[in-house]
Structures are given as structure tokens and as C-alpha cells.
Design a protein around this motif. Structure first.
Motif, PDB file in Angstrom:
ATOM      1  N   LEU A 116       0.869  -1.244  -0.009  1.00 54.11           N
ATOM      2  CA  LEU A 116      -0.010  -0.233  -0.125  1.00 54.11           C
ATOM      3  C   LEU A 116       0.900   1.307  -0.006  1.00 54.11           C
ATOM      4  N   ILE A 117       1.949   1.242   0.592  1.00 53.99           N
ATOM      5  CA  ILE A 117       2.829   2.392   0.797  1.00 53.99           C
ATOM      6  C   ILE A 117       3.429   2.676  -0.681  1.00 53.99           C
ATOM      7  N   PHE A 118       3.940   1.455  -1.225  1.00 50.47           N
ATOM      8  CA  PHE A 118       4.623   1.641  -2.571  1.00 50.47           C
ATOM      9  C   PHE A 118       3.652   2.022  -3.408  1.00 50.47           C
ATOM     10  N   ARG A 119       2.356   1.577  -3.312  1.00 54.00           N
ATOM     11  CA  ARG A 119       1.158   2.197  -4.611  1.00 54.00           C
ATOM     12  C   ARG A 119       0.871   3.629  -4.238  1.00 54.00           C
ATOM     13  N   THR A 120       0.976   4.053  -3.026  1.00 53.92           N
ATOM     14  CA  THR A 120       0.466   5.310  -2.543  1.00 53.92           C
ATOM     15  C   THR A 120       1.584   6.605  -3.004  1.00 53.92           C
ATOM     16  N   VAL A 121       2.936   5.909  -2.647  1.00 56.78           N
ATOM     17  CA  VAL A 121       4.210   6.928  -3.059  1.00 56.78           C
ATOM     18  C   VAL A 121       4.435   6.992  -4.401  1.00 56.78           C
ATOM     19  N   ALA A 122       4.100   6.026  -5.194  1.00 59.05           N
ATOM     20  CA  ALA A 122       4.638   5.715  -6.633  1.00 59.05           C
ATOM     21  C   ALA A 122       4.423   6.843  -7.571  1.00 59.05           C
ATOM     22  N   PRO A 123       3.149   7.414  -7.531  1.00 58.73           N
ATOM     23  CA  PRO A 123       2.563   8.491  -8.496  1.00 58.73           C
ATOM     24  C   PRO A 123       3.576   9.805  -8.151  1.00 58.73           C
ATOM     25  N   PHE A 124       3.794  10.147  -6.829  1.00 68.08           N
ATOM     26  CA  PHE A 124       4.348  10.993  -6.459  1.00 68.08           C
ATOM     27  C   PHE A 124       6.029  11.270  -6.658  1.00 68.08           C
ATOM     28  N   LEU A 125       6.556   9.776  -6.644  1.00 65.03           N
ATOM     29  CA  LEU A 125       7.916   9.607  -7.076  1.00 65.03           C
ATOM     30  C   LEU A 125       8.096   9.490  -8.559  1.00 65.03           C
ATOM     31  N   THR A 126       7.039   9.221  -9.104  1.00 65.42           N
ATOM     32  CA  THR A 126       6.949   9.324 -10.761  1.00 65.42           C
ATOM     33  C   THR A 126       7.183  10.703 -11.348  1.00 65.42           C
ATOM     34  N   ALA A 127       6.301  11.486 -10.605  1.00 69.95           N
ATOM     35  CA  ALA A 127       6.088  12.944 -10.992  1.00 69.95           C
ATOM     36  C   ALA A 127       7.456  13.616 -10.664  1.00 69.95           C
ATOM     37  N   LEU A 128       7.940  13.462  -9.428  1.00 68.85           N
ATOM     38  CA  LEU A 128       9.406  14.044  -9.161  1.00 68.85           C
ATOM     39  C   LEU A 128      10.535  13.647 -10.150  1.00 68.85           C
ATOM     40  N   MET A 129      10.586  12.145 -10.446  1.00 63.66           N
ATOM     41  CA  MET A 129      11.677  11.813 -11.310  1.00 63.66           C
ATOM     42  C   MET A 129      11.366  12.326 -12.928  1.00 63.66           C
ATOM     43  N   LEU A 130      10.003  12.686 -13.155  1.00 63.97           N
ATOM     44  CA  LEU A 130       9.938  13.099 -14.521  1.00 63.97           C
ATOM     45  C   LEU A 130      10.203  14.539 -14.584  1.00 63.97           C
ATOM     46  N   LEU A 131      10.023  15.426 -13.532  1.00 70.58           N
ATOM     47  CA  LEU A 131      10.613  16.540 -13.257  1.00 70.58           C
ATOM     48  C   LEU A 131      11.976  16.869 -13.305  1.00 70.58           C
ATOM     49  N   PHE A 132      12.660  15.839 -12.503  1.00 73.83           N
ATOM     50  CA  PHE A 132      14.175  15.949 -12.538  1.00 73.83           C
ATOM     51  C   PHE A 132      14.621  15.539 -14.098  1.00 73.83           C
ATOM     52  N   SER A 133      14.005  14.631 -14.722  1.00 75.67           N
ATOM     53  CA  SER A 133      14.572  14.236 -15.895  1.00 75.67           C
ATOM     54  C   SER A 133      14.655  15.288 -16.875  1.00 75.67           C
ATOM     55  N   VAL A 134      13.500  16.223 -16.722  1.00 80.07           N
ATOM     56  CA  VAL A 134      13.495  17.514 -17.646  1.00 80.07           C
ATOM     57  C   VAL A 134      14.742  18.424 -17.188  1.00 80.07           C
ATOM     58  N   PHE A 135      14.762  18.501 -15.972  1.00 79.27           N
ATOM     59  CA  PHE A 135      15.954  19.537 -15.401  1.00 79.27           C
ATOM     60  C   PHE A 135      17.504  18.901 -15.839  1.00 79.27           C
ATOM     61  N   VAL A 136      17.640  17.770 -15.980  1.00 74.18           N
ATOM     62  CA  VAL A 136      18.951  17.028 -16.490  1.00 74.18           C
ATOM     63  C   VAL A 136      18.928  17.217 -17.882  1.00 74.18           C
ATOM     64  N   LEU A 137      17.736  17.207 -18.737  1.00 68.85           N
ATOM     65  CA  LEU A 137      18.057  17.035 -20.066  1.00 68.85           C
ATOM     66  C   LEU A 137      18.062  18.852 -20.462  1.00 68.85           C
ATOM     67  N   LEU A 138      17.519  19.967 -19.877  1.00 74.53           N
ATOM     68  CA  LEU A 138      17.675  21.197 -20.110  1.00 74.53           C
ATOM     69  C   LEU A 138      19.009  21.612 -19.754  1.00 74.53           C
ATOM     70  N   ARG A 139      19.749  21.117 -18.522  1.00 70.97           N
ATOM     71  CA  ARG A 139      21.083  21.465 -18.369  1.00 70.97           C
ATOM     72  C   ARG A 139      22.293  20.821 -19.200  1.00 70.97           C
ATOM     73  N   GLY A 140      21.701  19.759 -19.826  1.00 67.08           N
ATOM     74  CA  GLY A 140      22.797  18.955 -20.499  1.00 67.08           C
ATOM     75  C   GLY A 140      23.706  19.242 -21.676  1.00 67.08           C
ATOM     76  N   HIS A 141      23.463  20.433 -22.261  1.00 65.22           N
ATOM     77  CA  HIS A 141      24.568  20.955 -23.113  1.00 65.22           C
ATOM     78  C   HIS A 141      25.207  21.821 -22.623  1.00 65.22           C
ATOM     79  N   ASN A 142      25.159  22.274 -21.160  1.00 59.19           N
ATOM     80  CA  ASN A 142      26.220  23.278 -20.636  1.00 59.19           C
ATOM     81  C   ASN A 142      26.953  22.391 -19.717  1.00 59.19           C
ATOM     82  N   GLU A 143      26.363  21.469 -18.908  1.00 56.52           N
ATOM     83  CA  GLU A 143      26.836  20.832 -17.652  1.00 56.52           C
ATOM     84  C   GLU A 143      26.654  19.198 -17.988  1.00 56.52           C
TER      85      GLU A 143
END
Length: 139
Positions: A4-31
């Protein structure tokens, strides 16, 4: 693993990972970072969501088939390279434009278009593989 804990946390963790992936994408050509690692982070987030909620939930969350996303990314990456040929410089030479948005000059490059294409290719391909493996596991 599907608690139950994993099913509850997974959507928030997924959203956080997707947001972080966009951050990594956007900074990638400079760093360090870029399209490849950003796509891997996003695909990992979707895999976590698939483990918690099932493959059908991931397919509903994605508006397009994962391989269509990969195909779109391949098109963008190729277009980024061909733009340089149209301008008359060698293939995959970085090109820059400086449009003004809201009074600010924003530098945009064909390198960013290439990185976005790589991001989509990796996201689509790895997500497709992860969903296929998760479907096999459920059978």
C-alpha cells in the motif's frame, strides 16, 4: 513488493523523477547530463509507476505508444543534423538563433533539438522494453 505504501508513493515519485529528468535534459548541453540520462530517468520513473499500478495505468498515462515517442525523437534528432546541411555547414554542426521572448533574448540551438530527440528516443525505447517485461511478468 506491491504494498500500500509503494502504491501510494509511486505517483509522487514518478512525477518527481519526470521533473528531474527534464531538469537534467535542459542543463545537459552546458553541464553533465543531457538527453540520454534524462530519458533514462524518465523511463525509470514510468517503470516504477508500472510496477506499482500496472502496465495499463502507464499506457493510459502516456498519450502515445512508447515506440511512437521514440520515432518522433529519432525524427527530431535527424532534423537537427539536417538543419546544418540546409544552412551549408557540415552535418551536425550546432546552429544558434536568438529570438526575443517577453523582452528577453533567449538563445536556442540545434544541439538542444538533438538532445530533445535523444531524450524521446531513450524514453520511448526503454519504456517500451520495461512495459513488455512487466506484461510478461504478469502472465
Amino acid at each position: 513488493m506491491n504494498t500500500l505504501i509503494f502504491r501510494t508513493v509511486a505517483p509522487f515519485l514518478t512525477a518527481l523523477m519526470l521533473l528531474f529528468s527534464v531538469f537534467v535534459l535542459l542543463r545537459g548541453h552546458n553541464e553533465p547530463g543531457g538527453g540520454f540520462i534524462g530519458g533514462l530517468i524518465a523511463a525509470s520513473g514510468l517503470a516504477i509507476f508500472g510496477i506499482a499500478r500496472g502496465v495499463a495505468a502507464v499506457r493510459r498515462a502516456l498519450f502515445f505508444h512508447p515506440l511512437s515517442i521514440a520515432g518522433c525523437g529519432l525524427f527530431l534528432s535527424t532534423a537537427a543534423g539536417l538543419l546544418s546541411i540546409l544552412v551549408g555547414v557540415p552535418f551536425m554542426t550546432g546552429l544558434w538563433i536568438y529570438p526575443r521572448l517577453l523582452g528577453l533574448e533567449v538563445p536556442l540551438s540545434s544541439v538542444m533539438l538533438f538532445d530533445l530527440g535523444v531524450y524521446l528516443v531513450v524514453l520511448g525505447a526503454i519504456t517500451s522494453i520495461a512495459l513488455a517485461l512487466e506484461e510478461k511478468e504478469m502472465e
